[in-house]
Design an enzyme around this catalytic site. Structure first.
Site, PDB file in Angstrom:
ATOM      1  N   LYS A   1       9.029  56.097   7.500  1.00 33.35           N
ATOM      2  CA  LYS A   1       8.490  56.928   8.568  1.00 33.35           C
ATOM      3  C   LYS A   1       8.844  56.351   9.936  1.00 33.35           C
ATOM      4  O   LYS A   1       9.062  57.086  10.887  1.00 33.35           O
ATOM      5  CB  LYS A   1       6.967  57.012   8.436  1.00 33.35           C
ATOM      6  CG  LYS A   1       6.486  58.053   7.452  1.00 33.35           C
ATOM      7  CD  LYS A   1       5.006  58.292   7.686  1.00 33.35           C
ATOM      8  CE  LYS A   1       4.363  59.015   6.513  1.00 33.35           C
ATOM      9  NZ  LYS A   1       2.893  59.091   6.662  1.00 33.35           N
TER      10      LYS A   1
ATOM     11  N   ARG B   1       8.843  54.165  -5.398  1.00 30.66           N
ATOM     12  CA  ARG B   1       9.124  55.187  -4.403  1.00 30.66           C
ATOM     13  C   ARG B   1      10.589  55.599  -4.492  1.00 30.66           C
ATOM     14  O   ARG B   1      11.416  54.904  -5.058  1.00 30.66           O
ATOM     15  CB  ARG B   1       8.787  54.666  -3.011  1.00 30.66           C
ATOM     16  CG  ARG B   1       9.661  53.495  -2.592  1.00 30.66           C
ATOM     17  CD  ARG B   1       9.431  53.035  -1.148  1.00 30.66           C
ATOM     18  NE  ARG B   1       8.642  53.957  -0.382  1.00 30.66           N
ATOM     19  CZ  ARG B   1       7.651  53.585   0.438  1.00 30.66           C
ATOM     20  NH1 ARG B   1       7.358  52.313   0.557  1.00 30.66           N
ATOM     21  NH2 ARG B   1       6.989  54.458   1.137  1.00 30.66           N
TER      22      ARG B   1
ATOM     23  N   GLU C   1      -1.035  59.611   5.111  1.00 33.79           N
ATOM     24  CA  GLU C   1      -1.609  59.302   6.415  1.00 33.79           C
ATOM     25  C   GLU C   1      -0.946  60.240   7.418  1.00 33.79           C
ATOM     26  O   GLU C   1       0.289  60.338   7.454  1.00 33.79           O
ATOM     27  CB  GLU C   1      -1.326  57.854   6.829  1.00 33.79           C
ATOM     28  CG  GLU C   1      -1.972  57.548   8.171  1.00 33.79           C
ATOM     29  CD  GLU C   1      -1.573  56.194   8.771  1.00 33.79           C
ATOM     30  OE1 GLU C   1      -0.602  55.589   8.291  1.00 33.79           O
ATOM     31  OE2 GLU C   1      -2.237  55.761   9.729  1.00 33.79           O
TER      32      GLU C   1
END
Length: 597
Positions: free
Chosen positions: A312, A302, A39
Site C-alpha cells: 500500500k 499473501r 484497514e
RNA sequence: UGCCCGAUGGUGUAACGGUAGCACAACAGACUCUGGAUCUGUUUGUCAUGGUUCAAAUCCAUGUCGGGCAGCCA
C-alpha cells in the site's frame, strides 16, 4: 468464467478449507463466520482479492457469512474516502457470487451487552438486508467502549499495566530478537494505580506518547510480540468514524482478536506476517476469560505478482507522486485500477481460484491473470474490427463511389451472438504491420504480388506500392477477386493469411489507450528504488480507425478487436457515441514469437 | 548469529504412507476466414543427506536455501 460457472465449479481445496471442514465435522461450529478486515488507509488491490475470495468463498461453500469490517484503530492514517472505496470494491468483486454472504449491520448498530453463563459479554451480529434498513460495514472503532471495558478487566487481573516509558525507551527495553528485553520499571505498578492512570489517559490528561497500556507477559520471550506488547496508545487525533470521542486508541493486536470475538468470528484468516502474532492473539482472548467460543487465527501467503508492486505504501507513493493518474489508473494492481482497465470481476475470481492458498510465499506470473481474462472474454466479447496503425489500401479493381455491406460474425465462439453488417468500399485501412515489402518466409500477410484474405471481405492481391519522394510508404494498390466476396474461396484455393480492415469511407475514429506493464522488471523491489524500473512506455494513446458499430459501444462494454486484443469502453471518459477504449489484454500472438526469432 | 514458518518442472498448485497429476508458460504438430480459439503430443520436478517402513513428496533427524518477526502501523 460466468457467474453460473463460478457456482457450478467444485469448491477449491486448501489447507484452510480443510480445517474448516474438519471443524464442521467435529461439530465445533453451527455456522461459519469469517471476516475481511481491511484497514481503510488505502485502496484494495488484487492481493486483497485473494483474501476476499478465500473468506467469502468459505462463507459461500458452507452457507456461512463473511463480515466486512473496517480495521480502523489508527486515526492518523485512515480516511472516509478509503472506507467508501473498499465497500465499492468488495461489492464489485462479490456481485453475482457472494453478495448474499456479505455480513453487514444496521447503520449505527453497536455491540449488545448480554449475559452468557452468568458472565457479562459483548456481541454483535450481521443482519439481513431489509426494506427501509440502511446497512453498513462493521467497524472496529464501534467497539472502542467494549475494548476499554476489556482492557480494564485485564488490568484488574494483573494482566496489563500502564507504562510511562517513552517510545524510545520502550524500544530499548524490548531488547532484540536474539537478546531478551528488560522489565519496565512500571511493570509492577498496582492494578489500582494502573486503573487510575488508564482512566486518566482516556480522559485526556496526558499528551501523545506519554503513557501506554501494556500486556504483562514475558520480556524474555523469544517471540518479541510477547514482550509486554503495547495494547493502547495516546493519540489526540480525530478519527474518521468516532470523531473526537477518544484520545486513546487500541493497537491492532488488542483490537483484532477482540473484534473477532465480539462478532462471533469462527475462522480469522490473515496473511503470514501475523503468524508470530498468533500467540498474542490467543493470549489476550484467554486472559479475558470470555464465555463464548473463541475465534482462531490461520495464516496464508499473501499474493505477489510479477511486474507490479503490491504494498500500500508503494501504491500510495505512485499516486501521490503522480506517476499514475490515480488509485484507479488502469495500470495499477488495485481493484479500482483493474476494474477501470476492463477486467471483469469474474476473471479476478477465477484467477484467485487458480492460484490456490498455501503458506509458501512465491510470486505468481501475471500471465496467469491475463490468461483468465482471455479465457472469459474469448467466450463473451463481441468481435469488431479496428485498425490501430493504419495503412491505406486502394482497390483499383473495385468500382469508384460504390460500396456494399458484408456480413460478419459477432462471435465465432457463440453462435447465438449473430452477425452484423460492415461497410466495404474501394478505399480501406489495414494494419501497417500486416504489410511487408520484403517479407520473410512464412509471412502470410500482404506483400507485393502476394494474396491475403480480408476478413469477411475479399481476397486481394498487392499490385503496387506507392511511395513519396523520400521513399516512405504512402499506400498500397491492390486488386480484389469478386468471386471471393465474404472471404470465401469457391475455387477451393487455400489462403493462409487473413487480416482485418476497415472501410476508409465509413470508419470512425476513437482514442485507444494501449496499456503495458507498469514496471520493466519482474520484481520491481529487488534492486534499489522500485521507481527506477517504471516502464516509460506503459501507456500509449492512439487514434484508431474503427468499423462504425464500435461508436455505439456502451461505457463499460467489452469487445475483441479482431487479431488485436480485448478492449473496454472506459466508463469515465467515454461519451455517448464517443467511446474511449482501454486495451485490457492483447490476444496471444504466435506470429510475434516466430517473427522475433 | 534468537524465534516462527516454508521448500514438488520456468511459474502457481495437487497428491493427506501406495502410479508424482493439473493450470499457465515453452516447444512440436493438426485444424482454422482472427498466426485468435480448439485439439494432439513433447520437454522440464519432489532442496540435500541420513533414518523409520514392504513402501516416503508425505513421518523423524540434521543440514541447505527462502520468507517473516525487534511500530506507541496494520
Amino acid at each position: 468464467m460466468s457467474d453460473a460457472d463460478t457456482h457450478t465449479q467444485p469448491a477449491p481445496r486448501d489447507f484452510i478449507r480443510d480445517i474448516v471442514l474438519e471443524d464442521l465435522r467435529a461439530g465445533r461450529h453451527s455456522r461459519i463466520v469469517t471476516r475481511f478486515p481491511p484497514e481503510p488507509n488505502g485502496y484494495l488491490h488484487i492481493g486483497h482479492a485473494k483474501s476476499i475470495c478465500l473468506n467469502f468463498g468459505i462463507a459461500v461453500e458452507h452457507a456461512g457469512i463473511c463480515h466486512l469490517r473496517m480495521d480502523d484503530t489508527n486515526p492518523t492514517k485512515e480516511e472516509v474516502e478509503y472506507v467508501e472505496s473498499i465497500q465499492h470494491d468488495v461489492n464489485w468483486l462479490t456481485a453475482g457470487w457472494a453478495e448474499d454472504r456479505l455480513g453487514l449491520k444496521s447503520k449505527g448498530a453497536l455491540p449488545v451487552s448480554q449475559s452468557v453463563q452468568g458472565r457479562p459479554d459483548f456481541h454483535i451480529e450481521a443482519i439481513a438486508a431489509a426494506p427501509g434498513r440502511t446497512l453498513e460495514p462493521f467497524y472496529a472503532s464501534d467497539y472502542f467502549p467494549q475494548f476499554y471495558d476489556y482492557a480494564i478487566g485485564l488490568i484488574r487481573r494483573g494482566s496489563a499495566y500502564v507504562c510511562d516509558l517513552s517510545p524510545a525507551d520502550t524500544d530499548a527495553y524490548r531488547g532484540a530478537p536474539d537478546r531478551p528485553g528488560r522489565n519496565s520499571p512500571f511493570r509492577d505498578r498496582s492494578p489500582e494505580e494502573s486503573l487510575d492512570l488508564f482512566q486518566r489517559m482516556k480522559a485526556g490528561e496526558f499528551p501523545d506518547g506519554a503513557r501506554t497500556l501494556r500486556a504483562r507477559i514475558d520480556m524474555a520471550s523469544p517471540n518479541v510480540w510477547l514482550r509486554d506488547p503495547v495494547l493502547y496508545r495516546i493519540r489526540h487525533a480525530e478519527h474518521h468514524h468516532t470523531g473526537n470521542a477518544w484520545c486513546i486508541y487500541p493497537m491492532y493486536d488488542f483490537a483484532h482478536c477482540v473484534s473477532d470475538y465480539i462478532e462471533g468470528i469462527t475462522h480469522s484468516i490473515c496473511t503470514l506476517e501475523f503468524e508470530v502474532h498468533r500467540p498474542l492473539y490467543d493470549w489476550i482472548l484467554n486472559k479475558l476469560e470470555l464465555p463464548r467460543p473463541l475465534p482462531h487465527q490461520y495464516e496464508f501467503a499473501r499474493l505477489n505478482l510479477t511486474y507490479t508492486v503490491m504494498s500500500k505504501r508503494k501504491l500510495l507513493q505512485l499516486v501521490k507522486e503522480r506517476r499514475v493518474s490515480g488509485w484507479d489508473d488502469p495500470r495499477m494492481p488495485t481493484l479500482a485500477g483493474l476494474r477501470r482497465r476492463g477486467y471483469p470481476a469474474s476473471a479476478l475470481r477465477q484467477f484467485c481460484r487458480g492460484i490456490g492458498v498455501t503458506k509458501y510465499s512465491g510470486t505468481t506470473d501475471v500471465g496467469l491473470l491475463e490468461n483468465c481474462v482471455r479465457q472469459e472474454l474469448n467466450r463473451t466479447a463481441p468481435r469488431r474490427s479496428a485498425v490501430l496503425n493504419p495503412l491505406e489500401v486502394i482497390l483499383d479493381t473495385y468500382p469508384e463511389g460504390e460500396g456494399e455491406m458484408l456480413d460478419a460474425l459477432n462471435n465465432p465462439e457463440d453462435s447465438a451472438a449473430g452477425t452484423r453488417h460492415v461497410p466495404f468500399s474501394r478505399r480501406l485501412y489495414i494494419e501497417r504491420e500486416d504489410f511487408l515489402e520484403n517479407p520473410p518466409k512464412k509471412f502470410f500477410r500482404l506483400a507485393p504480388g502476394q494474396e491475403v484474405r480480408l476478413r469477411y471481405g475479399y481476397i486481394i492481391r498487392c499490385d503496387r506500392v506507392e511511395k513519396d519522394a523520400e521513399g516512405n510508404l504512402l499506400r498500397l494498390h491492390c486488386s480484389h477477386d469478386p468471386a471471393t466476396r465474404g472471404g470465401n474461396t469457391p475455387d477451393g484455393r487455400k489462403i493462409k493469411g487473413t487480416i482485418h480492415w476497415v472501410s476508409a469511407d465509413h470508419c470512425v475514429c476513437a482514442p485507444v489507450r494501449l496499456y503495458d506493464r507498469l514496471f520493466t522488471r519482474e520484481n520491481p523491489e529487488e534492486a534499489g528504488d522500485f521507481l527506477d524500473c517504471l516502464n516509460s512506455d506503459s501507456l500509449q494513446t492512439v487514434s484508431a480507425h474503427m468499423e462504425p458499430a464500435l461508436a455505439d459501444t456502451p461505457p463499460g462494454g467489452r469487445v475483441q478487436f479482431e487479431r488485436l486484443g480485448y478492449f473496454f469502453a472506459d466508463p469515465v471518459d467515454s461519451r455517448p457515441g464517443a467511446p474511449v477504449f482501454h486495451r485490457i489484454v492483447g490476444l496471444r500472438d504466435s506470429w510475434a514469437k516466430t517473427a522475433a526469432s
